[in-house]
Enzyme design. Sequence first.
Site, PDB file in Angstrom:
ATOM      1  CG  HIS A  14       5.105   8.453 -13.928  1.00 58.00           C
ATOM      2  ND1 HIS A  14       5.533   9.608 -14.394  1.00 58.00           N
ATOM      3  CD2 HIS A  14       3.686   8.367 -14.217  1.00 58.00           C
ATOM      4  CE1 HIS A  14       4.590  10.344 -14.801  1.00 58.00           C
ATOM      5  NE2 HIS A  14       3.595   9.602 -14.678  1.00 58.00           N
ATOM      6  CD  GLU A  15       1.287   5.613 -14.451  1.00 59.01           C
ATOM      7  OE1 GLU A  15       0.286   6.337 -13.822  1.00 59.01           O
ATOM      8  OE2 GLU A  15       1.440   6.207 -15.547  1.00 59.01           O
TER       9      GLU A  15
END
Length: 688
Positions: A467-468
Amino acid sequence: MTQNPLLAPVSDLVDYAAVKPEHIVPAVEELLGIARKAVDHAADTTLAPTWEAVVEPLDTASERLWRAWSVAGHLNAVVNTPELREAYNAALPLITEFSTWVGLHEGLYQQYQRLAAAPDFASWSPVRRRIVDMALRDFRLSGVELQGADRERYAQISDREAQASQKFSENVLDAIDAWSLLVDDESRLAGIPADVLSAARAAAEEDGKTGWKLTLKMPCYLPVMQYAQDRALREALYRGYGTVASEQGDAKFDNSPLIEELLSLRAEESGLLGLGTYASLRLQTRMARDAGEVTVFLRDLAARAKPFAQRDLAELKAYATGELGLDELQPWDVAFASERLRESRYAYSEDEVKQYFTEPRVLAGLFDVIEKLFDVRLTETPVSTWHSDARGVRVERADGGLIGYLYLDLYARSGKQSGAWVDSERARRVVAGHVQTPVVTLTCNFSRPNGDRAAVLTHDDVITLFHETGHALHALLSEVDEPGAAAFASVEWDAIELPSQFMENFCWEWAVVQKLSAHVDTGEPLPRALYDRLVAARNFQSGMQAVRQIEFALFDMLMHDRAKGATISEVLALLQEVRQEVAVLFPPSWHRLPHAFSHLFAGGYGAGYYSYKWAEVLSADAYEAFEEAAAKQPDNPLGTLDPETGARFRREVLAVGGSRPAADSFAAFRGRAPRIDALLRHSGMSGS
């Protein structure tokens, strides 16, 4: 004092190891002076209304300031010390006052109006025209048209909001750091994974004590809640976490007054600007048109998800009663009972799975995914860092040309804010034909290596890392020449989660999981049978998870869609009303969710938490394009890792940043407007 590393040329990498707290204020003061002169010069009416005369010099002067301030803010978040905090807080009012001054600078506002009215404005590039249009909008939202007492009050509000948000964040960090529970009876720790206990014993030893030190940091808190057989132990940690930074604990960390003050200031700010509510103010720069559209979206999603959530909870209660002997399922039992039910239903535990996801292997697999999808190369490279945990990654084109730098800081530790996030330290920019490459920092709070054993990640940790990384790629793979249209500067907030949530999907693909996994002891990849059980459990309790996020988002939007502030009792009452409408789980009356909800009060997500669900519609639909490509090539071992579709996603979404509206970027990639169908299907909520 030796040369200040915060004053180094923007073209250089920051010497993080050399940055000291005493560097911050002098650097900020010097760079503020340069930036102020640049602003006043840009507002000079004798200048020709051209990009080169007005905007470029302003960008050059201001980027040095914002880079230094970004570094200071990053250090304050990841290696917080009393000295660093004092220096950061001393500089914060100077930065806030400058930002407010620029937003209220009538001369600069008029200069941008002159740019928009220039005879050749229509022939400017679409990106530059968009930047000017966004600047004019932002000037108006910054109160530039206010006069007299209203103008003075607006400046005061801006300053106080920044200070209150910073204090809110500090209280959460300090309250979490201050809480611990020393357990000296090993029998109370039954069920907790061995690596967690080893870290807890080491933490106690660091304090000169015997036993096991349990904390509210996620690598400790989550496993205790999932695996500790001692119900009272789970309750103790649940109560500790549920009352962080509230009146239930140390009064000096209580965020109640700050919540009330921030809500009052936000309501007053929006009133001064004639926008009625803070939600209306924030939505001026979003894809969603107004609070009504957001609440309709959330309530529609809640109506679809709640039946699944109710079914999830009924199953959990029945299992807890029948198999665990828990006649009444308490909030501190939910994670424990859920993990037992998952193990029973799918014949695996999260602890079993995480032994296959070692950090080195996961990173190598992540890099492989990025390289296949986007035709780039990632290699670790020596850089100066702020802590021994951090390391640098060089991002290159296939031909070896530099694209940018990514800094990784993955482990939890004292003095580091909880959660996971990405910051842009330096944006891509083209100056005099030279490309200035972006520099991005990615921060997580995973368990660290245990002695000679590599750090192991839960599958949720792997998803968080992907995600990051999606956020990081949005900045790193930009091909926008102007910083004013960089992703983090101008992409609508409710679309900024598209690349991050999109990347999560690859964590579920067999071709990817094979690259990500290697058992910490044997080196064996995750067995296919265990993978199949993991995928079968993908939507385990997805209904409960969905309504939980909707609860947060609806609470946030309704709280900020008011013409005035609210007392803490009104805030808690509103949260309870929202829960009655959409939730299926209800915490005890003493639980204080808002007091540690940094997203809303210190993280920029006030009146914007709905963005996660909004962007999830976009990301699921975008990923469906990769699924469609895979379906056309059933014998392709890469599955959804389709380079052609990846190149299109890079070109139409990542590379364009904020140079056009997010809706246009999505349509360019997908060929149509987004649909909710893929999200419901991915979440297992497309049928009864």
